[in-house]
Design a protein around this motif. Sequence first.
Motif, PDB file in Angstrom:
ATOM      1  N   SER A 263      67.515  51.443 -12.092  1.00  0.00           N
ATOM      2  CA  SER A 263      66.328  51.287 -11.532  1.00  0.00           C
ATOM      3  C   SER A 263      66.216  52.302 -10.394  1.00  0.00           C
ATOM      4  CB  SER A 263      66.072  49.802 -10.888  1.00  0.00           C
ATOM      5  OG  SER A 263      66.928  49.738  -9.697  1.00  0.00           O
ATOM      6  N   SER A 264      67.510  52.890  -9.992  1.00  0.00           N
ATOM      7  CA  SER A 264      67.349  53.716  -8.681  1.00  0.00           C
ATOM      8  C   SER A 264      67.314  55.204  -9.330  1.00  0.00           C
ATOM      9  CB  SER A 264      68.541  53.633  -7.843  1.00  0.00           C
ATOM     10  OG  SER A 264      69.816  53.830  -8.624  1.00  0.00           O
ATOM     11  N   VAL A 265      67.749  55.466 -10.670  1.00  0.00           N
ATOM     12  CA  VAL A 265      68.042  56.743 -11.183  1.00  0.00           C
ATOM     13  C   VAL A 265      67.197  57.089 -12.301  1.00  0.00           C
ATOM     14  CG1 VAL A 265      70.330  56.938 -10.271  1.00  0.00           C
ATOM     15  CG2 VAL A 265      70.110  55.605 -12.471  1.00  0.00           C
ATOM     16  N   TRP A 266      66.553  55.959 -13.001  1.00  0.00           N
ATOM     17  CA  TRP A 266      65.935  56.345 -14.295  1.00  0.00           C
ATOM     18  C   TRP A 266      64.757  57.354 -14.275  1.00  0.00           C
ATOM     19  CZ3 TRP A 266      67.467  56.119 -19.137  1.00  0.00           C
ATOM     20  CH2 TRP A 266      66.527  56.094 -20.347  1.00  0.00           C
ATOM     21  N   MET A 407      74.049  64.829 -30.013  1.00  0.00           N
ATOM     22  CA  MET A 407      73.019  64.777 -29.142  1.00  0.00           C
ATOM     23  C   MET A 407      73.559  65.358 -27.824  1.00  0.00           C
ATOM     24  SD  MET A 407      71.410  61.124 -29.747  1.00  0.00           S
ATOM     25  CE  MET A 407      72.902  60.174 -29.093  1.00  0.00           C
ATOM     26  N   GLU A 408      72.570  65.685 -26.943  1.00  0.00           N
ATOM     27  CA  GLU A 408      72.789  66.108 -25.628  1.00  0.00           C
ATOM     28  C   GLU A 408      72.488  64.924 -24.831  1.00  0.00           C
ATOM     29  OE1 GLU A 408      70.988  69.499 -24.103  1.00  0.00           O
ATOM     30  OE2 GLU A 408      72.312  71.103 -24.866  1.00  0.00           O
ATOM     31  N   VAL A 409      73.700  64.209 -24.213  1.00  0.00           N
ATOM     32  CA  VAL A 409      73.586  62.900 -23.583  1.00  0.00           C
ATOM     33  C   VAL A 409      73.938  62.972 -21.950  1.00  0.00           C
ATOM     34  CG1 VAL A 409      74.173  60.450 -23.503  1.00  0.00           C
ATOM     35  CG2 VAL A 409      73.743  61.356 -25.746  1.00  0.00           C
ATOM     36  N   TYR A 410      72.996  62.247 -21.368  1.00  0.00           N
ATOM     37  CA  TYR A 410      73.536  62.157 -19.835  1.00  0.00           C
ATOM     38  C   TYR A 410      74.090  60.980 -19.435  1.00  0.00           C
ATOM     39  CZ  TYR A 410      70.258  66.457 -19.127  1.00  0.00           C
ATOM     40  OH  TYR A 410      69.744  67.671 -19.081  1.00  0.00           O
ATOM     41  N   SER A 411      74.853  60.722 -18.624  1.00  0.00           N
ATOM     42  CA  SER A 411      75.862  59.814 -18.324  1.00  0.00           C
ATOM     43  C   SER A 411      74.737  58.358 -17.858  1.00  0.00           C
ATOM     44  CB  SER A 411      76.730  59.948 -17.182  1.00  0.00           C
ATOM     45  OG  SER A 411      76.150  60.547 -16.275  1.00  0.00           O
ATOM     46  N   VAL A 412      73.471  58.839 -17.242  1.00  0.00           N
ATOM     47  CA  VAL A 412      72.459  57.667 -17.051  1.00  0.00           C
ATOM     48  C   VAL A 412      72.208  56.806 -18.131  1.00  0.00           C
ATOM     49  CG1 VAL A 412      70.702  59.343 -17.162  1.00  0.00           C
ATOM     50  CG2 VAL A 412      70.563  57.354 -15.673  1.00  0.00           C
TER      51      VAL A 412
END
Length: 468
Positions: A263-266, A407-412
Motif C-alpha cells: 500500500s505504501s509503494v504501489w 520482462m523488465e520487472v521491479y522488485s515491488v
Amino acid sequence: MRKLELSVFHTVLRDIYTPKTSHGKGRLISLGSGLMTAIYNVFITGIFYTGFLTMYGISITGAGIVAYIPAIASCFSVFSSMILERIKRRKPILLAAKVFFYALYILATTLMPQFVLDPDARLGWFVVILFVAHAVYALFSPGFTPWFYRFYPQDNTRRTRYIVLNQIFTSIMSSAILLLSGFLADAVSGSPVQEQLILGLRYFAFVLVLVDVWMQGCAKEYPYPDAPRVRFREIFTLPFRYRKFLMCILFMFSWSYISNLNSSVWSYHLLNHMHFSYTLINTMSVAYTVILILTTRFWQRALRRFSWIKTFGIAMLLWMPTEILFFFMTQHTTYLYVPLCIWQNVILVGLNISYANVLYMNLPEENSTAHIAFYSIGTNLFTFLGMLTGTYVSGITGDTPMLLLGMEVYSVQFTTLMRAAAFLGVGLFLVKKWRLFTREQDIAEVEAQDALAAQRRAAGRRWRLGRR
C-alpha cells in the motif's frame, strides 16, 4: 416502478438518518463527517500524497518509510484506555486532539519543506512530525469509536443498510473530487503550477478538517458504561476472555498485514515506473463508486446468505488471481491495468461492506475502550510489519528494473505474489471456519437461509422429475 423504488429509498433514508431522534441525528452527523473526511482525504493521502513526497525528492524507499511511521507511533494507543476511562465527558478533548493531529499532519508537513532544502533532512523531519502527530492522536482517537458506535442500528438489516448507504454517499463524494482534482493535476503536469495546486489543496483540506470537527461536535455524547478501571496489562489480557471477539481481532490483524504489503509503494510504482497519469489512476478509483452502486444488492444478498466473515473469505478468493496478473504488468502490458482494476473494484465492494462490521460483531460493551485500544495497537503493529515487508522487498532493486522471463520487472511487483498467497490461505480459512467468528444469532440466520435454499433445490428437482 421507478417511483415505487424512489419512495422505498426515501423511506429507508428517513428511517436511518432522521434528525428527529438523537440516534438518527448522530447517524446523519456521522454521514456528514464521513463525506467531509472523504473529500479532504483525497488531497492528503493516496496518489496526491505520493505526488507531494515526490515533489521534495523522496524516493520509493523514503515513501515507504514515511508511510509506516504512523503505524509505529499509533502503538501509543496502548495508553488510551487508562486516560479515557478517567474522563466522563470526552467530546472536547477528542475534538481538540483531532485538530492538533491534522495541524501537524497537514500544515506542519506542508510548511516544513519550504525551510528544509536537503532531501535527507526533509525525510528526517517528515518522520519526526508524523511520529509526534500520530503518537499524540493515538492516545485519544480510540475514544471516537464508542462515542459514535452508540448510533449504529442494532438489527442486522438496518445496520447493513446504514453501512452500505454511508459507503455509497462517501464514495460518490470522494470520486467526484478525486476525478476533478486528478484532471487539474494532469492539466498542469510538469509546470510549477502543479506543485502550487497540490500545496493549495492541502491547505484547503485543513479547512475541511475544521468543518468536520464542528460537525462531530454537534453529535450527542451518551454516558459511557461504568466499568472497573483497566490496568495496563489488562489491555492485552481482557480480549482473551471473549473468544469470538478475539477471533475477529486476530483476523483484522492478519488483514492489516496483507493489505499493506504494497500500500505504501504501489501508487509510487504506478506513477513513476508505469508512468500512469493522475487522471487514469483516479478514474479507476472513481470507477469503484459506480460499481458500488451497481453491485450493492448482490453483496447484500451474499451477506444474508453467507454471513459477514464467509462473504469476506469468498471475496478474498475472487481477488487472488488479480494479484498474480498484476505481477506480469509491465510497460509493455499496461492494458492489464484497467480490466484488473475494474474486477478488483467489484470485489472491493464486498470486502469493504463485510469488513466494516467485523470490529463491532462481538465487541464487548464493558471496557470497550480497552478492547479498541488492543485492536488499534495490533492493527497498527501489523500494518507497520506489512509496510516494512513491502518497503524491504521494493527496495531490493528500487527504481531499477531487473530482467525476468523476458520482462523488465521491479522488485515491488513481487509484493503482489506475496499478497496472492496470503489471500488464498486466509480466504480458504474464513470460508471453512466462519462460525468461529460469528454470533450465534447470525449463525442461526445463515442456517435458516441454507435450509430454505435446500428446500428450493429439492422442489426444483421434484419439478424437473415430474416433467420427465
